[in-house]
Write a protein that holds these residues in place. Sequence first.
Motif, PDB file in Angstrom:
ATOM      1  N   PHE A   4     -27.515   8.478  19.162  1.00 38.64           N
ATOM      2  CA  PHE A   4     -28.201   8.649  20.623  1.00 38.64           C
ATOM      3  C   PHE A   4     -29.656   8.872  20.555  1.00 38.64           C
ATOM      4  CE2 PHE A   4     -26.998  13.043  18.933  1.00 38.64           C
ATOM      5  CZ  PHE A   4     -27.935  13.580  19.553  1.00 38.64           C
ATOM      6  N   MET A   5     -30.043   8.856  21.541  1.00 36.21           N
ATOM      7  CA  MET A   5     -31.538   9.335  21.784  1.00 36.21           C
ATOM      8  C   MET A   5     -32.271   8.022  20.974  1.00 36.21           C
ATOM      9  SD  MET A   5     -32.284  13.330  22.066  1.00 36.21           S
ATOM     10  CE  MET A   5     -32.002  14.183  23.338  1.00 36.21           C
ATOM     11  N   GLN A   6     -32.107   6.931  21.310  1.00 29.96           N
ATOM     12  CA  GLN A   6     -33.006   5.848  20.745  1.00 29.96           C
ATOM     13  C   GLN A   6     -32.791   4.922  21.594  1.00 29.96           C
ATOM     14  OE1 GLN A   6     -33.079   4.942  16.629  1.00 29.96           O
ATOM     15  NE2 GLN A   6     -31.489   6.470  16.382  1.00 29.96           N
ATOM     16  N   LEU A   7     -34.222   4.032  22.009  1.00 29.60           N
ATOM     17  CA  LEU A   7     -34.237   3.160  23.071  1.00 29.60           C
ATOM     18  C   LEU A   7     -33.042   1.843  22.889  1.00 29.60           C
ATOM     19  CD1 LEU A   7     -38.019   2.891  23.620  1.00 29.60           C
ATOM     20  CD2 LEU A   7     -36.400   3.705  25.306  1.00 29.60           C
ATOM     21  N   PRO A   8     -32.682   1.267  23.749  1.00 25.62           N
ATOM     22  CA  PRO A   8     -31.882   0.081  23.568  1.00 25.62           C
ATOM     23  C   PRO A   8     -32.970  -1.110  23.380  1.00 25.62           C
ATOM     24  CG  PRO A   8     -32.197   0.606  26.014  1.00 25.62           C
ATOM     25  CD  PRO A   8     -32.727   1.524  25.204  1.00 25.62           C
ATOM     26  N   ARG A   9     -32.323  -2.058  22.672  1.00 24.77           N
ATOM     27  CA  ARG A   9     -33.218  -3.314  22.181  1.00 24.77           C
ATOM     28  C   ARG A   9     -32.507  -4.440  22.421  1.00 24.77           C
ATOM     29  NH1 ARG A   9     -36.081  -2.675  16.478  1.00 24.77           N
ATOM     30  NH2 ARG A   9     -37.776  -3.582  17.817  1.00 24.77           N
ATOM     31  N   LYS A  10     -33.218  -5.405  22.965  1.00 26.17           N
ATOM     32  CA  LYS A  10     -32.709  -6.870  23.341  1.00 26.17           C
ATOM     33  C   LYS A  10     -32.951  -7.766  22.374  1.00 26.17           C
ATOM     34  CE  LYS A  10     -33.500 -10.345  26.796  1.00 26.17           C
ATOM     35  NZ  LYS A  10     -34.339 -11.058  27.895  1.00 26.17           N
ATOM     36  N   ILE A  11     -31.787  -8.558  22.008  1.00 27.15           N
ATOM     37  CA  ILE A  11     -31.959  -9.330  20.856  1.00 27.15           C
ATOM     38  C   ILE A  11     -31.677 -10.831  21.517  1.00 27.15           C
ATOM     39  CG2 ILE A  11     -30.982 -10.113  18.718  1.00 27.15           C
ATOM     40  CD1 ILE A  11     -30.228  -7.369  18.427  1.00 27.15           C
ATOM     41  N   VAL A  12     -32.476 -11.862  21.268  1.00 25.52           N
ATOM     42  CA  VAL A  12     -32.375 -13.085  21.765  1.00 25.52           C
ATOM     43  C   VAL A  12     -32.406 -14.341  20.437  1.00 25.52           C
ATOM     44  CG1 VAL A  12     -32.699 -15.077  23.176  1.00 25.52           C
ATOM     45  CG2 VAL A  12     -32.826 -12.815  24.132  1.00 25.52           C
ATOM     46  N   LYS A  13     -31.492 -14.994  20.423  1.00 22.11           N
ATOM     47  CA  LYS A  13     -31.850 -16.127  19.029  1.00 22.11           C
ATOM     48  C   LYS A  13     -32.308 -15.415  17.727  1.00 22.11           C
ATOM     49  CE  LYS A  13     -32.415 -19.830  22.088  1.00 22.11           C
ATOM     50  NZ  LYS A  13     -33.399 -21.010  22.658  1.00 22.11           N
ATOM     51  N   GLY A  14     -31.639 -14.122  17.466  1.00 22.95           N
ATOM     52  CA  GLY A  14     -31.803 -13.524  16.242  1.00 22.95           C
ATOM     53  C   GLY A  14     -33.264 -12.933  16.115  1.00 22.95           C
ATOM     54  N   LYS A  15     -33.770 -12.718  17.344  1.00 24.27           N
ATOM     55  CA  LYS A  15     -35.029 -11.851  17.165  1.00 24.27           C
ATOM     56  C   LYS A  15     -35.135 -10.824  18.394  1.00 24.27           C
ATOM     57  CE  LYS A  15     -38.079 -15.956  15.533  1.00 24.27           C
ATOM     58  NZ  LYS A  15     -39.086 -16.662  15.927  1.00 24.27           N
ATOM     59  N   TYR A  16     -35.917  -9.815  18.211  1.00 22.93           N
ATOM     60  CA  TYR A  16     -36.115  -8.774  19.076  1.00 22.93           C
ATOM     61  C   TYR A  16     -37.133  -9.218  20.187  1.00 22.93           C
ATOM     62  CZ  TYR A  16     -33.802  -5.333  16.033  1.00 22.93           C
ATOM     63  OH  TYR A  16     -32.891  -4.685  15.269  1.00 22.93           O
ATOM     64  N   VAL A  17     -36.804  -8.906  21.576  1.00 27.60           N
ATOM     65  CA  VAL A  17     -37.597  -9.157  22.414  1.00 27.60           C
ATOM     66  C   VAL A  17     -38.309  -7.927  23.305  1.00 27.60           C
ATOM     67  CG1 VAL A  17     -37.565 -10.287  24.794  1.00 27.60           C
ATOM     68  CG2 VAL A  17     -35.915 -11.299  23.019  1.00 27.60           C
ATOM     69  N   ASP A  18     -39.501  -8.004  23.478  1.00 24.44           N
ATOM     70  CA  ASP A  18     -40.008  -6.794  24.017  1.00 24.44           C
ATOM     71  C   ASP A  18     -39.633  -6.739  25.586  1.00 24.44           C
ATOM     72  OD1 ASP A  18     -41.905  -5.130  24.921  1.00 24.44           O
ATOM     73  OD2 ASP A  18     -43.690  -6.235  25.067  1.00 24.44           O
ATOM     74  N   ILE A  19     -38.998  -5.525  25.884  1.00 24.10           N
ATOM     75  CA  ILE A  19     -38.685  -5.309  27.260  1.00 24.10           C
ATOM     76  C   ILE A  19     -39.423  -4.133  27.788  1.00 24.10           C
ATOM     77  CG2 ILE A  19     -36.144  -6.236  26.702  1.00 24.10           C
ATOM     78  CD1 ILE A  19     -35.509  -3.400  26.459  1.00 24.10           C
ATOM     79  N   SER A  20     -40.599  -4.064  27.570  1.00 24.08           N
ATOM     80  CA  SER A  20     -41.338  -2.799  27.650  1.00 24.08           C
ATOM     81  C   SER A  20     -41.636  -2.996  29.539  1.00 24.08           C
ATOM     82  CB  SER A  20     -42.758  -2.522  27.275  1.00 24.08           C
ATOM     83  OG  SER A  20     -43.379  -3.776  27.200  1.00 24.08           O
ATOM     84  N   LYS A  21     -41.792  -4.242  29.861  1.00 25.61           N
ATOM     85  CA  LYS A  21     -42.175  -4.376  31.403  1.00 25.61           C
ATOM     86  C   LYS A  21     -40.848  -4.091  32.084  1.00 25.61           C
ATOM     87  CE  LYS A  21     -45.404  -8.133  30.820  1.00 25.61           C
ATOM     88  NZ  LYS A  21     -46.171  -9.427  31.505  1.00 25.61           N
TER      89      LYS A  21
END
Length: 473
Positions: free
Chosen positions: A368-385
């Motif tokens: 717990f206490m870690q940010l969720p992370r988006k993955i698309v086509k095998g790469k992390y995607v910046d979701i800061s916006k």
Amino acid sequence: MNKREFLKKSGIGALGLLAAPSVLSAQDKLRTIKPDGRIRTAHIGVGNMGAADLNDISSHPQVDVVALCDVDAINLSSARKKHPNARVFFDYRVMLEDMADEIDAVIVSTPDHMHAPASMLAMEKNKHVYCQKPLTHYVSESRAMKKMAEEKGLVTQMGIQVHSFYDYKLATMLIRDGIIGKVHTVHAWSPKSWGYNGPKPVGEDPVPAQLDWNLWLGVAENRPYKEGFYHPGNWRKLMDMGCGTLGDMGVHICDTPYNALNLDVPMTIKNECRESNGFGYPENNIVTYEFPGTDYTTETLKWIWYDGPGMPPPNKDLVLPGAKNESSVKKKASTNISLDANIAAEGELPEQGTMFVGTKGRLLLPHFMQLPRKIVKGKYVDISKEINKYNLGAPIRNYESEGPKHYHQFIDACLGKDKCTAPFEYSARLTETILLGVIAGRFPNKKLHWDSENARFLEEEANQYLSGKYRKF
């Protein structure tokens, strides 16, 4: 040495814990505290998690702890030192009867099998209830508690503290905003093992002098005390008292996807595990649920829960950026809390967590206490916006500040200043879902079909585990 002798020699009797067999207070009855602006709390179970619950509830500035109850005199003594004005009891039934007019809210922190008996009695007496997870030991109890809370209009909350934490609220918002499209699969896992594959114990050991064994058993079937199997902690592994790893960590980890996807109860359940031994839960479980679709899922949703040593097994949905292949995925312990959430830089899964798989990508939520992370086509995607638009502020990584939030929300709701986000209306459905997976462990590798409207399995042999016979104690 019997309990009375123990209390005398340990000095606990001098603290007022030896007044009667079930009521353990030498004080005169406390003056009734007017509830206007104050919430008077009674705590059933004050050791281990109960001690943490007591600490966080009592940290609210408008709480007065007026009663403490535990079947273990050592637990009571420790709690009493911090709350010397509270009356103390071994038997929660006596406490609720004797102090009916002096209690506003009850906190239930017992082993699982006593959650419903204690909570139902408190609600019968019109007390608001905060109950630890899982809400109940049986499906029938979950439905009964939900019904009574609704009928009486009581404030209720289940003890899933992370429900109120930053990262879980964020993940819920992201999923509901469609960050990975419609979700079709959820994977959730924990390597913890609240199971027992060994034989049923034989013989008996002396009951510890400070423990009332009859009251600890409560509604469970009578049996001899056996050291190391029951009190204080190993009851989670046992079918008659606990709900296994799924009922412990599963409630926490499954809460966010269950809430984010607005799920009801599943249509089918299958548990891949060893044959049931009728005593302890399997040490490894793979539970597959099928849910009806919601606004946030495809037509149906597949949900897979994994627990026990080595879990989860390799799966293409769990391969992270940086991993060479599916079988090379390693699990990295998530105990090191980091602001940058770079937990998967080398393709390592968090030790515990959830993976949402959608039509437009995946979202990893460590526990717990870690940010969720988006993955698309095998790469992390910046979701800061996407994160910034919610105005949640900087990620919070302080458990000491986050931990009390869920408890304080309950007290504020009792005061009419807030609403609970995990009331029995919600938590009973989540618990029912969890318990259906637990029951499926008694029928390994067999798909069970759940009729939610009638609260029955189509497989008649499974219905005997939806409720249990209460022992008179």
